[in-house]
Design an enzyme around this catalytic site. Structure first.
Site, PDB file in Angstrom:
ATOM      1  N   ASP A  43      67.171  -2.804  24.399  1.00 42.59           N
ATOM      2  CA  ASP A  43      68.573  -2.391  24.448  1.00 42.59           C
ATOM      3  C   ASP A  43      68.963  -1.529  23.255  1.00 42.59           C
ATOM      4  O   ASP A  43      68.248  -1.436  22.261  1.00 42.59           O
ATOM      5  CB  ASP A  43      69.486  -3.608  24.543  1.00 42.59           C
ATOM      6  CG  ASP A  43      69.302  -4.585  23.386  1.00 42.59           C
ATOM      7  OD1 ASP A  43      68.146  -4.832  23.000  1.00 42.59           O
ATOM      8  OD2 ASP A  43      70.312  -5.105  22.879  1.00 42.59           O
ATOM      9  N   GLU A  55      69.191  -7.774  22.149  1.00 43.41           N
ATOM     10  CA  GLU A  55      69.044  -7.981  20.702  1.00 43.41           C
ATOM     11  C   GLU A  55      70.298  -7.567  19.958  1.00 43.41           C
ATOM     12  O   GLU A  55      70.666  -8.181  18.955  1.00 43.41           O
ATOM     13  CB  GLU A  55      67.827  -7.185  20.199  1.00 43.41           C
ATOM     14  CG  GLU A  55      67.417  -7.487  18.758  1.00 43.41           C
ATOM     15  CD  GLU A  55      68.118  -6.635  17.720  1.00 43.41           C
ATOM     16  OE1 GLU A  55      67.953  -6.909  16.513  1.00 43.41           O
ATOM     17  OE2 GLU A  55      68.848  -5.684  18.100  1.00 43.41           O
TER      18      GLU A  55
END
Length: 495
Positions: free
Chosen positions: A81, A148
């Site tokens: 991400d 994350e």
């Protein structure tokens, strides 16, 4: 150069070519499925096992090069991400649009948005390793996680029982020549102001108070620079206005992610017509104050008061005086910045917190903060203080998404190999540091007893901002260096 899908990179480094392909796939935190599917297919098309779980984490196995089968398995780890931030006026949907890449000299950047080098470069390094038929390495377990940048949900949900390796190279760092060996833990903190509304008829002219032009940055790496937080500045201006004149308040908002220092914030005001000139003078005074205070670290700050439409409202209502008071007090009092420096490591924050998002909803104004510390006791102390503040102001409070810090390992064969290879390749010693940012090494070290981990990466600047860019030559050098490290690790037999 500027293009959404075609290559803008004229070199031969496979990492950057794979990064370009990845950048065509939207992958904001919580929306990584398409990117995960893309990488899983990439691996399977090359004959490698790719395990994908319900959170779209990936574990991909690549066997050892012949002759390296007896060396310890190495985990190569990063996250899928990215943080989605964009400049004012830039039209970009992070859920649908590809990143528009640009090459400017030795740098790759994006057209008015975050680039996603954090941590798309790790994914690109992993893809390059999968595609490198001539690389010499031990058995590899490539681990790519999700979310994350928000909750670290991917690392927390990962089935670590699938992993055999106990040496891990995390590729989520941002400076060539610096090896990170320890990081802070952290948590998310939520402070919500209950909202009550009243009729805005006759309250005055509608104006937008806007704070813009800030540098921003990563709330871990960049918090030490003491850059301005747009939400905090908005509170100071609103407080300065209420001390000198009446006004109505109908909405506040700022920031896009708790782990990014907000670059912009705004409020919708109702100002009595006869006091408009006074309000503009007060706003100009605050602009001058901020210019002086942040002259060296945030020289581009702008404060403006201008006609505006409602911030998502129909323009017929505003906050009650009690709600306005609590909202402004919260903007002033919810802490943001470095709380304590680490005396053992010069220049390293030990504890900090950042108000990264302020958003007005129908029933509440939600403040979202990222709080960090390398000491759990200090992290808990800051969270407790924020809870006490919420209670004193009559606000709702919640905290969660805790992740552990990554403690320094006194004995590390992996670190030794990184240092040895760097000295040989670069002809100078490598720096070894701790980082205040939260990286997944802490969670994975906590869940994999005995894990020997390091974090490394190429030069990457202004992450979590639209000025994010990476140095192309550094990515190329780091690719060569990574191959040499893996070759050296592969040459070790069961050490």
């Amino acid at each position: 150069m500027d293009n959404a899908t075609a290559s803008v990179y004229g070199g031969t480094c496979p990492v950057i070519r794979h990064f370009e392909a990845l950048s065509a796939i939207p992958r904001s935190s919580g929306h990584e499925r398409a990117a995960s599917d893309f990488v899983a297919k990439f691996a399977r098309d090359r004959g490698y096992e790719a395990l994908q779980d319900e959170t779209f984490n990936l574990i991909i196995r690549k066997p050892a090069t012949p002759g390296y089968e007896h060396a310890p398995t190495v985990i190569v780890q990063g996250h899928l991400d990215m943080v989605g931030e964009k400049n004012e006026g830039v039209v970009h949907d992070f859920l649908r649009d590809p990143i528009r890449l640009r090459v400017e000299g030795d740098f790759m950047t994006a057209a008015g948005t975050t680039l996603g080098g954090d941590d798309g470069l790790a994914v690109a390094y992993a893809m390059a390793l999968l595609d490198a038929g001539d690389a010499e390495h031990p058995a590899l377990e490539i681990v790519l996680t999700t979310e994350e940048e928000t909750s670290m949900k991917g690392a927390r949900k990962l089935d670590v029982g699938q992993l055999t390796g106990r040496r891990m190279i995390n590729l989520d760092s941002d400076r060539e020549g610096i090896l990170y060996v320890s990081s802070a833990g952290g948590a998310r903190v939520y402070h919500t102001v209950p909202v009550a509304w009243t009729d805005a008829a006759g309250a005055g002219a509608r104006r937008r108070l806007r704070i813009a032009g800030l540098v921003g940055g990563h709330s871990g790496d960049d918090i030490v620079h003491e850059r301005a937080n747009a939400c905090e500045l908005l509170g100071r201006v609103l407080n300065g206005l209420r001390a000198r004149m009446p006004y109505g308040l109908a909405g506040v908002r700022g920031g896009l992610a708790s782990n990014a220092i907000p670059r912009e914030a705004e409020a919708l005001l109702y100002v009595p017509e006869e006091r408009l000139a006074e309000a503009e003078r007060i706003t100009a005074e605050w602009a001058a104050i901020f210019k002086t205070e942040y002259e060296l670290v945030d020289p581009g700050i702008r404060v403006s008061l201008e006609p505006a439409a409602a911030l998502g409202e129909d323009g017929s209502r505003m906050f009650t005086e009690e709600t306005k008071r609590t909202a402004v007090d919260s903007l002033l009092l919810v802490p943001s910045g470095v709380m304590r420096m680490d005396k053992a490591i010069p220049g390293l924050p030990r504890t900090s917190t950042n108000v990264g998002v302020v958003a007005t909803g129908e029933d509440g104004i939600r403040f979202e903060s990222a709080t960090r510390s390398s000491l759990r006791s200090e992290l808990d102390a800051v969270v407790s203080r924020m809870e006490a503040l919420a209670r004193a102001l009559g606000c709702d409070f919640a905290s969660g998404d805790y992740y552990p810090g990554w403690p320094y390992r006194s004995s590390s064969r992996l670190r030794d190999v990184f240092l040895d290879v760097y000295a040989r390749e670069y002809g100078k010693p490598m720096e070894v540091k701790a980082v205040h940012a939260g990286i997944e090494c802490g969670i994975l070290a906590d869940r994999l007893p005995g894990l020997d981990a390091v974090s490394y990466g190429p030069d990457l600047y202004d992450i979590h901002t639209p000025d994010e860019r990476f140095r192309i030559s550094s990515v190329e050098r780091t690719w060569h260096y990574l191959l040499q490290v893996l070759r050296a690790l592969g040459a070790e037999q069961n050490i």
